[in-house]
Scaffold this motif. Structure first.
Motif, short mmCIF file in Angstrom:
data_model
loop_
_atom_site.label_atom_id
_atom_site.label_comp_id
_atom_site.label_asym_id
_atom_site.label_seq_id
_atom_site.Cartn_x
_atom_site.Cartn_y
_atom_site.Cartn_z
N CYS A 1 -95.24 -12.79 21.73
CA CYS A 1 -94.49 -12.33 20.56
C CYS A 1 -95.24 -11.26 19.76
CB CYS A 1 -94.15 -13.51 19.66
SG CYS A 1 -92.94 -14.62 20.39
N TRP B 1 -87.45 -7.18 22.24
CA TRP B 1 -86.01 -7.12 22.52
C TRP B 1 -85.70 -7.96 23.76
CZ3 TRP B 1 -82.57 -6.12 26.31
CH2 TRP B 1 -81.24 -5.96 25.92
N TRP B 2 -86.51 -7.82 24.79
CA TRP B 2 -86.31 -8.58 26.03
C TRP B 2 -86.42 -10.09 25.77
CZ3 TRP B 2 -89.76 -11.49 29.11
CH2 TRP B 2 -89.27 -11.83 30.36
N LEU C 1 -85.89 -11.72 23.00
CA LEU C 1 -84.79 -12.23 22.18
C LEU C 1 -83.44 -12.18 22.89
CD1 LEU C 1 -85.75 -10.73 18.73
CD2 LEU C 1 -85.66 -13.15 19.34
N HIS C 2 -83.16 -11.11 23.61
CA HIS C 2 -81.81 -10.90 24.13
C HIS C 2 -81.62 -11.27 25.60
CE1 HIS C 2 -80.66 -9.08 20.38
NE2 HIS C 2 -81.75 -8.33 20.43
N VAL C 3 -82.69 -11.32 26.36
CA VAL C 3 -82.58 -11.69 27.77
C VAL C 3 -83.09 -13.11 28.00
CG1 VAL C 3 -83.29 -11.10 30.12
CG2 VAL C 3 -82.77 -9.28 28.50
N HIS D 1 -83.87 -15.27 25.52
CA HIS D 1 -83.40 -16.13 24.43
C HIS D 1 -84.50 -17.10 24.00
CE1 HIS D 1 -79.43 -14.52 25.01
NE2 HIS D 1 -79.49 -14.83 26.29
N ILE D 2 -85.66 -16.52 23.76
CA ILE D 2 -86.83 -17.32 23.40
C ILE D 2 -86.64 -18.05 22.07
CG2 ILE D 2 -88.09 -15.48 22.22
CD1 ILE D 2 -90.63 -16.56 23.52
N ASP D 3 -85.84 -17.49 21.18
CA ASP D 3 -85.63 -18.14 19.89
C ASP D 3 -84.99 -19.52 20.06
OD1 ASP D 3 -83.38 -16.81 20.82
OD2 ASP D 3 -82.65 -16.29 18.84
N LYS D 4 -84.02 -19.62 20.94
CA LYS D 4 -83.35 -20.90 21.18
C LYS D 4 -84.32 -21.91 21.78
CE LYS D 4 -79.45 -22.92 23.55
NZ LYS D 4 -78.29 -22.70 24.39
N THR D 5 -85.13 -21.45 22.72
CA THR D 5 -86.10 -22.34 23.36
C THR D 5 -87.12 -22.85 22.35
OG1 THR D 5 -85.85 -21.09 25.41
CG2 THR D 5 -87.78 -22.50 25.22
N ASP E 1 -75.57 -23.65 17.07
CA ASP E 1 -75.39 -23.77 18.52
C ASP E 1 -75.25 -25.25 18.87
OD1 ASP E 1 -75.60 -23.81 21.28
OD2 ASP E 1 -77.07 -22.20 21.32
#
Length: 97
Positions: free
Chosen positions: A23, A30-31, A33-35, A37-41, A61
């Motif tokens: 991070c 960008w990768w 967050l959007h590919v 989806h590290i925030d969800k994990t 969610d």
């Protein structure tokens, strides 16, 4: 990312520390967050078994509340610290990602 739920404590600590270090890189945010989806994990690691009200579930969610009482929050304080630091790094990046 599945290693964040490993039964091995050292593996979870190493994975969380590695994600935190990733991070720091502005080029890969960008990768992440959007590919990936590290925030969800990362947030799933901190989520616990608390029951949420209907108002709290709005806009959230479903993965965060569908597991209900069987969801277990990360028991190790160091892993939780690394995850929170990684989330803070993502938030500090702002709209640059």
């Amino acid at each position: 990312l599945p290693q964040l739920t490993s039964p091995n404590l050292h593996r979870r600590q190493g994975t969380a520390g590695t994600l935190k270090n990733c991070c720091f890189s502005q080029d890969s945010l960008w990768w992440l967050l959007h590919v990936v989806h590290i925030d969800k994990t990362l947030l799933m690691t901190l989520a616990g078994p608390e029951e949420l009200t209907i108002d709290e579930k709005i806009g959230l969610d479903p993965d965060y509340w569908l597991l209900g009482p069987q969801k277990v929050r990360e028991p190790d304080a160091l892993v939780r610290l690394y995850v929170v630091e990684a989330l803070l790094l993502l938030l500090a990046s702002g709209r640059r990602a």
